[in-house]
Design an enzyme around this catalytic site. Structure first.
Site, short mmCIF file in Angstrom:
data_model
loop_
_atom_site.label_atom_id
_atom_site.label_comp_id
_atom_site.label_asym_id
_atom_site.label_seq_id
_atom_site.Cartn_x
_atom_site.Cartn_y
_atom_site.Cartn_z
N LYS A 155 21.64 64.18 47.98
CA LYS A 155 22.63 65.22 48.31
C LYS A 155 22.11 66.02 49.51
CE LYS A 155 23.37 69.43 47.25
NZ LYS A 155 23.83 69.94 48.57
N GLU A 163 9.34 70.56 48.14
CA GLU A 163 8.88 70.94 49.48
C GLU A 163 9.63 72.21 49.83
OE1 GLU A 163 6.53 69.54 51.01
OE2 GLU A 163 6.37 67.63 49.94
N CYS A 197 9.96 74.80 58.34
CA CYS A 197 9.13 75.36 57.27
C CYS A 197 7.68 75.53 57.72
CB CYS A 197 9.21 74.46 56.04
SG CYS A 197 8.95 72.75 56.47
N GLU A 232 10.16 84.80 54.46
CA GLU A 232 10.46 83.69 55.38
C GLU A 232 11.69 84.05 56.23
OE1 GLU A 232 11.80 79.94 53.74
OE2 GLU A 232 10.51 78.85 55.14
P1 NAD Z 1 18.33 75.94 50.16
O1 NAD Z 1 17.27 76.13 49.15
O2 NAD Z 1 19.39 76.96 50.26
O3 NAD Z 1 19.09 74.56 49.93
C1 NAD Z 1 18.41 73.34 49.92
C2 NAD Z 1 19.25 72.32 49.17
O4 NAD Z 1 19.26 72.68 47.79
C3 NAD Z 1 20.72 72.26 49.62
O5 NAD Z 1 21.12 70.91 49.62
C4 NAD Z 1 21.43 73.05 48.53
O6 NAD Z 1 22.79 72.69 48.36
C5 NAD Z 1 20.61 72.69 47.31
N1 NAD Z 1 20.67 73.66 46.19
C6 NAD Z 1 20.77 74.99 46.26
N2 NAD Z 1 20.76 75.54 45.03
C7 NAD Z 1 20.61 74.51 44.16
C8 NAD Z 1 20.49 74.43 42.74
N3 NAD Z 1 20.52 75.52 41.97
N4 NAD Z 1 20.32 73.21 42.17
C9 NAD Z 1 20.25 72.11 42.94
N5 NAD Z 1 20.37 72.12 44.29
C10 NAD Z 1 20.55 73.32 44.89
O7 NAD Z 1 17.55 75.73 51.54
P2 NAD Z 1 18.16 75.59 52.99
O8 NAD Z 1 18.63 76.95 53.39
O9 NAD Z 1 19.10 74.44 53.06
O10 NAD Z 1 16.85 75.17 53.84
C11 NAD Z 1 15.95 76.09 54.30
C12 NAD Z 1 14.75 76.16 53.38
O11 NAD Z 1 14.16 74.87 53.26
C13 NAD Z 1 13.66 77.04 53.92
O12 NAD Z 1 13.12 77.83 52.88
C14 NAD Z 1 12.61 76.05 54.42
O13 NAD Z 1 11.31 76.56 54.49
C15 NAD Z 1 12.75 74.95 53.46
N6 NAD Z 1 12.23 73.71 54.03
C16 NAD Z 1 11.03 73.23 53.57
C17 NAD Z 1 10.49 72.07 54.10
C18 NAD Z 1 9.18 71.53 53.59
O14 NAD Z 1 8.86 70.39 53.92
N7 NAD Z 1 8.43 72.26 52.81
C19 NAD Z 1 11.17 71.39 55.12
C20 NAD Z 1 12.38 71.90 55.57
C21 NAD Z 1 12.90 73.06 55.01
#
Ligand code: NAD
Length: 480
Positions: A176, A250, A284, A383
């Site tokens: 997803k 991650e 990130c 962040e």
């Molecule tokens: P987000 O947490 O809002 O969403 C990430 C994904 O999770 C989306 O597909 C979203 O629809 C899904 N999601 C949200 N709530 C959920 C739930 N309750 N159950 C299941 N799925 C759910 O993050 P974002 O805003 O899309 O991305 C930015 C974040 O991602 C930042 O915090 C960044 O640091 C992190 N990130 C981490 C890495 C890494 O490798 N550690 C890499 C890229 C981004």
């Protein structure tokens, strides 16, 4: 353009899901319409992945056959990089030449080839006689159906970092993508079919957080891999606990850059600026907190301000653009909110802190440098996920390490010094999954990427990632 869901090797109508518009963050125009998957859609995708897993059409292929299909995928992907990069740029606002085509695409192709190679060496099974009259065999088996949930910052790379190791291990997948950036993941799924990866092995459902939640709750999903915020990671882990699924997380980061007295400040400015503004700081591992030894604090600030001002912000389709817009109106409000609150609390904005002149149509934000803050400030601890760096002074190695470690995150950090001993001591003392010395941001397919502390656990990239999608079975054979 209207997209359906990709289930069981074909475009599939939604069962009751509504649709969502995909917005171009540089122009606010609509790029495409996609499905907001319903619970029934998620179930259909999981059932397809389950059937494909248990009949062995992928998991029981030889490692060589799996590897060859993945190599074919890499070749197909490579022939379409311009189209994929354009779509990536439209849905994210990434500069097409500098980021999407110039950086993400070559890395994506290399990542697929790396995981294709890793697929040939996944068994690691060995046999031994550990009890008289018995032979023990340790088999490394795929964990089963994996639910994979991705963020919006590097849509197709994140899809590959998830699919690559899972496919190499022999798992089947329901992916997803993030709600606003699913287009290139759908393209990737179609390419998997063209490459001969069997139907049902790769399924992509588009949708919001509820679709993600339904995937995590599903009883037939054996493991969930999420890349997203730390807050979402906690929710996913709590939900996964109800069915005792494996989780691979991650999450967020807040990288420190420790600049010692003997550092080359031109190098610091160049690497930190790239690390802070690459992908508009929506990374990130982005360089975010600069700590400079007191004797170099003033000159470090000067060098950083000069380098951050020189970055070219603008139209993602202009080849000279280095920084595009932030992903959404919400993200820009978030970034500006952090900066405005810091200012209100007494911080000094050395450059940026506003929408750049003439760029008010998309969600642009100027590269920003802030000082006169303390370690407990929200902008140090939280962040921001935008092109913003803070600069603070420190005195001595112990304080540098203490400041560096003093956040909930532990994903990436960097140290700038010419003293090898100090580089070794400080990198060992930093609680981060990646520590760069005299650089910030490079990664390769072979190098494990993942967090300590509240940045999560499990690794993306590297052979370690493949191991995360496997489970060990002990078969004990009596000789009598
Ligand atoms: P987000 O947490 O809002 O969403 C990430 C994904 O999770 C989306 O597909 C979203 O629809 C899904 N999601 C949200 N709530 C959920 C739930 N309750 N159950 C299941 N799925 C759910 O993050 P974002 O805003 O899309 O991305 C930015 C974040 O991602 C930042 O915090 C960044 O640091 C992190 N990130 C981490 C890495 C890494 O490798 N550690 C890499 C890229 C981004």
């Amino acid at each position: 353009m209207e997209y359906k869901l990709w289930i069981n090797g074909q475009w599939t109508e939604s069962q009751g899901g509504s649709t969502m518009a995909i917005e171009n963050p540089a122009t606010r125009g609509t790029v495409a319409q996609v499905v907001d998957a319903s619970r029934a859609d998620v179930d259909a995708a999981v059932q397809a992945a389950k059937t494909a897993f248990y009949d062995g059409r992928w998991s029981k292929l030889t490692p060589g056959a799996r590897s060859n299909a993945m190599l074919k995928l890499a070749t197909i992907f490579e022939t379409r990089v311009e189209d994929i990069a354009r779509t990536e740029s439209l849905q994210t606002g990434k500069p097409y030449a500098f980021n999407a085509l110039g950086a993400d695409m070559p890395f994506a192709v290399d990542n697929i080839r790396f995981f294709a190679a890793a697929a040939r060496d996944v068994h690691g099974s060995h046999a031994g006689e550990y009890l008289g009259g018995f032979t023990s065999i340790f088999r490394r088996e795929p964990v089963g159906v994996v639910g994979q949930i991705a963020p919006w910052n590097y849509p197709v790379l994140m899809a590959i970092w998830k699919l690559g190791p899972a496919l190499a291990a022999g798992c089947t997948v329901v992916l997803k993508p993030a709600p606003g950036t699913p287009l290139t993941s759908l393209m990737l799924a179609e390419m998997c079919a063209e490459a001969g990866i069997p139907d049902g092995v790769v399924n992509v459902i588009t949708g919001g957080n509820d679709a993600g939640q339904a995937l995590v709750e599903h009883p037939d999903v054996r493991m969930v891999s999420l890349t997203g915020s730390t807050e979402t990671g906690k929710k996913v882990m709590a939900t996964a606990a109800k069915t005792l699924k494996r989780v691979h997380l991650e999450l967020g980061g807040k990288a420190p850059i420790l600049v010692f007295e003997d550092a080359d400040l031109d190098l610091v400015a160049a690497k930190t600026t790239l690390g802070a503004t690459f992908n508009t700081g929506q990374d990130c591992t982005a360089a975010t907190r600069v700590y400079a030894e007191k004797s170099r604090y003033a000159s470090a600030k000067e060098a950083l301000v000069e380098a951050m001002r020189a970055v070219k912000v603008g139209d993602p389709m202009d080849d000279s653009t280095e920084v595009g817009p932030l992903i959404s109106a919400r993200q820009r409000e978030r970034v500006a909110g952090f900066v405005d609150r810091a200012k209100a609390a007494g911080a000094t904005i050395l450059t940026g802190g506003q929408v750049p002149a003439g760029l008010d149509q998309g969600y642009f934000y100027a590269p920003t440098v802030i000082c006169d803050i303390d370690q407990s400030a929200e902008i140090i601890q939280g962040e921001v996920f935008g092109p913003v760096i803070t600069v603070m002074p420190f005195e001595g190695e112990a304080q540098a390490v203490q400041y560096g470690n003093d956040v909930q995150y532990g994903l990436a950090a960097s140290v700038f010094t010419k003293d090898v001993g100090r580089a070794m001591r400080v990198s060992a003392a930093l609680e981060f999954g990646t520590v760069w010395v005299n650089d910030h941001i490079p990664l390769t397919s072979e190098t494990p990427h993942g967090g300590f502390k509240q940045s999560g656990f499990g690794k993306d990239l590297s052979a370690e990632a493949v191991g995360d999608y496997q489970i060990t079975k002990h078969v004990m054979i009596s000789h009598v």
